[in-house]
Scaffold this motif. Sequence first.
Motif, PDB file in Angstrom:
ATOM      1  N   TYR A  21     -21.222 -40.382  22.269  1.00  0.00           N
ATOM      2  CA  TYR A  21     -22.380 -39.742  21.635  1.00  0.00           C
ATOM      3  C   TYR A  21     -22.789 -40.527  20.391  1.00  0.00           C
ATOM      4  O   TYR A  21     -21.970 -40.825  19.527  1.00  0.00           O
ATOM      5  CB  TYR A  21     -22.050 -38.300  21.246  1.00  0.00           C
ATOM      6  CG  TYR A  21     -23.172 -37.629  20.479  1.00  0.00           C
ATOM      7  CD1 TYR A  21     -24.401 -37.415  21.085  1.00  0.00           C
ATOM      8  CD2 TYR A  21     -22.991 -37.227  19.163  1.00  0.00           C
ATOM      9  CE1 TYR A  21     -25.440 -36.810  20.391  1.00  0.00           C
ATOM     10  CE2 TYR A  21     -24.022 -36.623  18.458  1.00  0.00           C
ATOM     11  CZ  TYR A  21     -25.246 -36.422  19.074  1.00  0.00           C
ATOM     12  OH  TYR A  21     -26.268 -35.830  18.380  1.00  0.00           O
ATOM     13  N   ASP A  50     -24.515 -27.863  28.943  1.00  0.00           N
ATOM     14  CA  ASP A  50     -24.736 -28.471  30.255  1.00  0.00           C
ATOM     15  C   ASP A  50     -23.527 -29.292  30.689  1.00  0.00           C
ATOM     16  O   ASP A  50     -23.170 -29.319  31.868  1.00  0.00           O
ATOM     17  CB  ASP A  50     -26.004 -29.326  30.211  1.00  0.00           C
ATOM     18  CG  ASP A  50     -27.188 -28.527  29.705  1.00  0.00           C
ATOM     19  OD1 ASP A  50     -27.483 -27.476  30.295  1.00  0.00           O
ATOM     20  OD2 ASP A  50     -27.784 -28.921  28.692  1.00  0.00           O
ATOM     21  N   LYS A  60     -25.165 -20.806  22.990  1.00  0.00           N
ATOM     22  CA  LYS A  60     -26.027 -21.968  22.855  1.00  0.00           C
ATOM     23  C   LYS A  60     -27.308 -21.573  22.127  1.00  0.00           C
ATOM     24  O   LYS A  60     -27.772 -22.267  21.203  1.00  0.00           O
ATOM     25  CB  LYS A  60     -26.344 -22.542  24.226  1.00  0.00           C
ATOM     26  CG  LYS A  60     -27.260 -23.771  24.196  1.00  0.00           C
ATOM     27  CD  LYS A  60     -28.519 -23.500  24.955  1.00  0.00           C
ATOM     28  CE  LYS A  60     -29.407 -24.735  25.003  1.00  0.00           C
ATOM     29  NZ  LYS A  60     -30.756 -24.429  25.541  1.00  0.00           N
ATOM     30  N   THR A 107     -27.278 -30.561  26.576  1.00  0.00           N
ATOM     31  CA  THR A 107     -26.450 -30.210  25.423  1.00  0.00           C
ATOM     32  C   THR A 107     -25.009 -30.013  25.883  1.00  0.00           C
ATOM     33  O   THR A 107     -24.682 -30.168  27.060  1.00  0.00           O
ATOM     34  CB  THR A 107     -26.944 -28.908  24.771  1.00  0.00           C
ATOM     35  OG1 THR A 107     -26.652 -27.816  25.652  1.00  0.00           O
ATOM     36  CG2 THR A 107     -28.441 -28.953  24.479  1.00  0.00           C
ATOM     37  N   ILE A 108     -24.162 -29.617  24.933  1.00  0.00           N
ATOM     38  CA  ILE A 108     -22.752 -29.382  25.239  1.00  0.00           C
ATOM     39  C   ILE A 108     -22.598 -28.311  26.314  1.00  0.00           C
ATOM     40  O   ILE A 108     -21.674 -28.348  27.131  1.00  0.00           O
ATOM     41  CB  ILE A 108     -21.981 -28.989  23.954  1.00  0.00           C
ATOM     42  CG1 ILE A 108     -20.470 -29.115  24.157  1.00  0.00           C
ATOM     43  CG2 ILE A 108     -22.349 -27.606  23.469  1.00  0.00           C
ATOM     44  CD1 ILE A 108     -19.980 -30.526  24.172  1.00  0.00           C
ATOM     45  N   MET A 129     -24.795 -29.211  18.923  1.00  0.00           N
ATOM     46  CA  MET A 129     -25.262 -29.110  20.294  1.00  0.00           C
ATOM     47  C   MET A 129     -25.376 -30.469  20.980  1.00  0.00           C
ATOM     48  O   MET A 129     -25.446 -30.554  22.188  1.00  0.00           O
ATOM     49  CB  MET A 129     -26.619 -28.400  20.347  1.00  0.00           C
ATOM     50  CG  MET A 129     -26.536 -26.920  19.961  1.00  0.00           C
ATOM     51  SD  MET A 129     -25.229 -25.995  20.795  1.00  0.00           S
ATOM     52  CE  MET A 129     -25.738 -26.107  22.493  1.00  0.00           C
ATOM     53  N   GLU A 130     -25.428 -31.544  20.217  1.00  0.00           N
ATOM     54  CA  GLU A 130     -25.447 -32.905  20.764  1.00  0.00           C
ATOM     55  C   GLU A 130     -26.516 -33.087  21.822  1.00  0.00           C
ATOM     56  O   GLU A 130     -26.244 -33.365  22.981  1.00  0.00           O
ATOM     57  CB  GLU A 130     -24.080 -33.265  21.373  1.00  0.00           C
ATOM     58  CG  GLU A 130     -22.977 -33.269  20.363  1.00  0.00           C
ATOM     59  CD  GLU A 130     -21.849 -32.346  20.769  1.00  0.00           C
ATOM     60  OE1 GLU A 130     -21.765 -31.982  21.932  1.00  0.00           O
ATOM     61  OE2 GLU A 130     -21.063 -31.982  19.900  1.00  0.00           O
ATOM     62  N   GLU A 131     -27.755 -32.906  21.425  1.00  0.00           N
ATOM     63  CA  GLU A 131     -28.846 -33.135  22.372  1.00  0.00           C
ATOM     64  C   GLU A 131     -29.031 -34.625  22.609  1.00  0.00           C
ATOM     65  O   GLU A 131     -28.736 -35.450  21.758  1.00  0.00           O
ATOM     66  CB  GLU A 131     -30.143 -32.536  21.823  1.00  0.00           C
ATOM     67  CG  GLU A 131     -30.118 -31.011  21.825  1.00  0.00           C
ATOM     68  CD  GLU A 131     -31.499 -30.421  21.745  1.00  0.00           C
ATOM     69  OE1 GLU A 131     -32.468 -31.195  21.698  1.00  0.00           O
ATOM     70  OE2 GLU A 131     -31.602 -29.187  21.734  1.00  0.00           O
ATOM     71  N   ASN A 182     -19.841 -23.421  19.122  1.00  0.00           N
ATOM     72  CA  ASN A 182     -19.602 -24.671  19.832  1.00  0.00           C
ATOM     73  C   ASN A 182     -18.217 -24.705  20.462  1.00  0.00           C
ATOM     74  O   ASN A 182     -18.050 -25.105  21.613  1.00  0.00           O
ATOM     75  CB  ASN A 182     -19.772 -25.843  18.867  1.00  0.00           C
ATOM     76  CG  ASN A 182     -19.323 -27.161  19.466  1.00  0.00           C
ATOM     77  OD1 ASN A 182     -18.190 -27.570  19.261  1.00  0.00           O
ATOM     78  ND2 ASN A 182     -20.209 -27.816  20.186  1.00  0.00           N
ATOM     79  N   LYS A 227     -35.193 -37.747  27.531  1.00  0.00           N
ATOM     80  CA  LYS A 227     -34.472 -36.481  27.501  1.00  0.00           C
ATOM     81  C   LYS A 227     -33.381 -36.391  28.558  1.00  0.00           C
ATOM     82  O   LYS A 227     -32.577 -35.461  28.542  1.00  0.00           O
ATOM     83  CB  LYS A 227     -35.462 -35.321  27.703  1.00  0.00           C
ATOM     84  CG  LYS A 227     -36.468 -35.143  26.574  1.00  0.00           C
ATOM     85  CD  LYS A 227     -35.821 -34.619  25.310  1.00  0.00           C
ATOM     86  CE  LYS A 227     -36.844 -34.297  24.243  1.00  0.00           C
ATOM     87  NZ  LYS A 227     -36.226 -33.784  23.008  1.00  0.00           N
ATOM     88  N   GLN A 232     -28.620 -22.810  18.376  1.00  0.00           N
ATOM     89  CA  GLN A 232     -29.912 -23.461  18.163  1.00  0.00           C
ATOM     90  C   GLN A 232     -30.755 -22.707  17.158  1.00  0.00           C
ATOM     91  O   GLN A 232     -31.686 -23.261  16.583  1.00  0.00           O
ATOM     92  CB  GLN A 232     -30.652 -23.592  19.491  1.00  0.00           C
ATOM     93  CG  GLN A 232     -30.025 -24.643  20.398  1.00  0.00           C
ATOM     94  CD  GLN A 232     -30.791 -24.845  21.685  1.00  0.00           C
ATOM     95  OE1 GLN A 232     -31.322 -23.889  22.239  1.00  0.00           O
ATOM     96  NE2 GLN A 232     -30.849 -26.068  22.151  1.00  0.00           N
ATOM     97  N   GLU A 262     -28.048 -27.937  15.364  1.00  0.00           N
ATOM     98  CA  GLU A 262     -28.197 -29.034  16.315  1.00  0.00           C
ATOM     99  C   GLU A 262     -27.084 -30.064  16.162  1.00  0.00           C
ATOM    100  O   GLU A 262     -26.815 -30.836  17.061  1.00  0.00           O
ATOM    101  CB  GLU A 262     -29.573 -29.703  16.159  1.00  0.00           C
ATOM    102  CG  GLU A 262     -29.780 -30.472  14.892  1.00  0.00           C
ATOM    103  CD  GLU A 262     -30.246 -29.590  13.746  1.00  0.00           C
ATOM    104  OE1 GLU A 262     -30.478 -30.114  12.644  1.00  0.00           O
ATOM    105  OE2 GLU A 262     -30.355 -28.368  13.920  1.00  0.00           O
TER     106      GLU A 262
END
Length: 437
Positions: A119, A75, A196, A72-73, A209-211, A33, A147, A200, A206
Motif C-alpha cells: 500500500y 473488500d 466501514k 478498501t480494507i 480504509m486504504e482506498e 478497522n 479506482k 468513512q 480514510e
Amino acid sequence: MAQSKVHGIISSHVRRGLKSDRTEELLRAGQNNRYITYMPGDPTSKHHHAAVAIELSQSHARKIRDPMTAGTILDIRVLSETTGTKVVILTEDSRGRLTKMQELSPSTNPASQNLTLVYRPKSDQYPDGHYDVLINNQPVSIDGKGKSCLFHALARGLKPDDSEAEITLEADRLRRVEADALLSHPGQWEPFIKRKEWTQAIRGGEWYMEEGAGPPKKKIKETKTRLKKEVGKIEFYKNWKKYAIQNPGTGQFINADHQPPVSSIIEARKLNQNSKLAEAMLEVATTSSPLKSSLVQNVHKNHGLELPTVYVPKEVHRDFPSTKTGAFRKHLAKAISTDDVVGTFKLTILGSMVRFRLKNNQNFNVFQSSAMSKTRLSTFEMSFQQHSRNMVQNWFNLMKGKGVMTNNHLSTITAWIDNKGYNNQNDPHRNQVSSLL
C-alpha cells in the motif's frame, strides 16, 4: 462483548486524559478497522434486522460492481474469505523499508493461497493512495488502473503469469465474486459494512480504509471569498462528509459543528428516558419514528451522520464552549432531558460562540494573531445571527409532528435571536454558560 467493554474503557481514558474529539474519532476509526480485519465471520449468521442486513449488502454490492468504486480494507476482507486467500498488506516506513501493516486471513477455513500487497499512502505521487503487489519478493507496479488498482493488484497476485488483458478480466471477476458473496450472506457481512461506513464518516478515517488511487483532485484553498461562501451553511453531517471528500482541502479550514452536540443529545436520553425532546432528536438522528432504541448506539459510533450541522471556521470551532467545556455539554443535556425547548436552543446558540465573547476576563483566544484569524472570526460573527435562526428553523422542520417544538417555542427563540439576546449580559442563559467557562 469483551472487545466492546475494552474499547469503552480506552475511549473513556482518552476523553478524560486528552480531551480531544479528534483523537477519539481516530481511536474509533482504528477500532472499526481492526474489527473488519480480524473479527471472525459466520456465513450462517442471520441478523435480527434481516431487512437492514440485506439492504446494506445490496447497496455495497451495487457499488463494488462499479469500476469507479475504489476498493478498501472491507473488500480485501470479503475476498480473503471468499477465495480462501491470506492477504498481507505492506507499506513503506520512514526509511523506505517495507513493513507489515495488515494481515487478513479466512476465518472459516485455512488459507489455500497467500498474496502480498504493497500500500502506497497518500502523497503527491498518489493523491488518493495506491496498491501494488509483491511477487517473488519484488514489488510489481499496478499503473494506470485508477479506482480499480486494488482489484488489479489482487488479480495480478493471484495470477502472476497472466497477460494484462487477462488480469483486467480477472479484476472485474473479483468485483463480481465479492458482490455475490455479499448478497449470498448478508447477515455475515452486515456488521463489517456498518463499520466501514462508520469509519468513512470519521474525519481522518480514510487513513484506516486504504482506498485505491483515483484521479487527482485540486485542493481547495482558504480565502475570504471561500469562507464567506461556506460559513453558516446548514447541512446534515453525512452530506458534509460527502462534500469534504468531493472538495478536498475544505476540511482544513471548515468544520461541521453539531448543534446541539451529539454527546448532549445522547446524555439527555440517559438522564431521562421519558424525555420527549431527547426522543425526538434521536428519531431524527436514527431516521426512525417511533424511535428504535437499538439504533441509538450507532448515533455515537457514526458521530450523528443524520443530524444537522452548521459550517464554521475550524479555528473558531476549536474555541466554542460546546467544543472545549464538558460541563457545558452536560448542562445542555440536562435542558434537553427536561424538555426545555427554549432553553435548549438558547444554550445551543450560546455554546457555539467563541468563549472570549462570553467571558472576557480569561486567557481565551481573541483571534488577533494573524490577518486570517481576524477574517475567520469576522466572517463567522457576520453569519452568526442568520445561521442561528436557520439552525432553529431547521430543527423545527425536522421535529414537526413529534409534539415537542411548538410555533410559540419557535417564535420565542427567533425573537431572542433577532434581539441578539445572546449578547445581553443580563440574560440568564448567557450567565449560566459564562459560569461554566
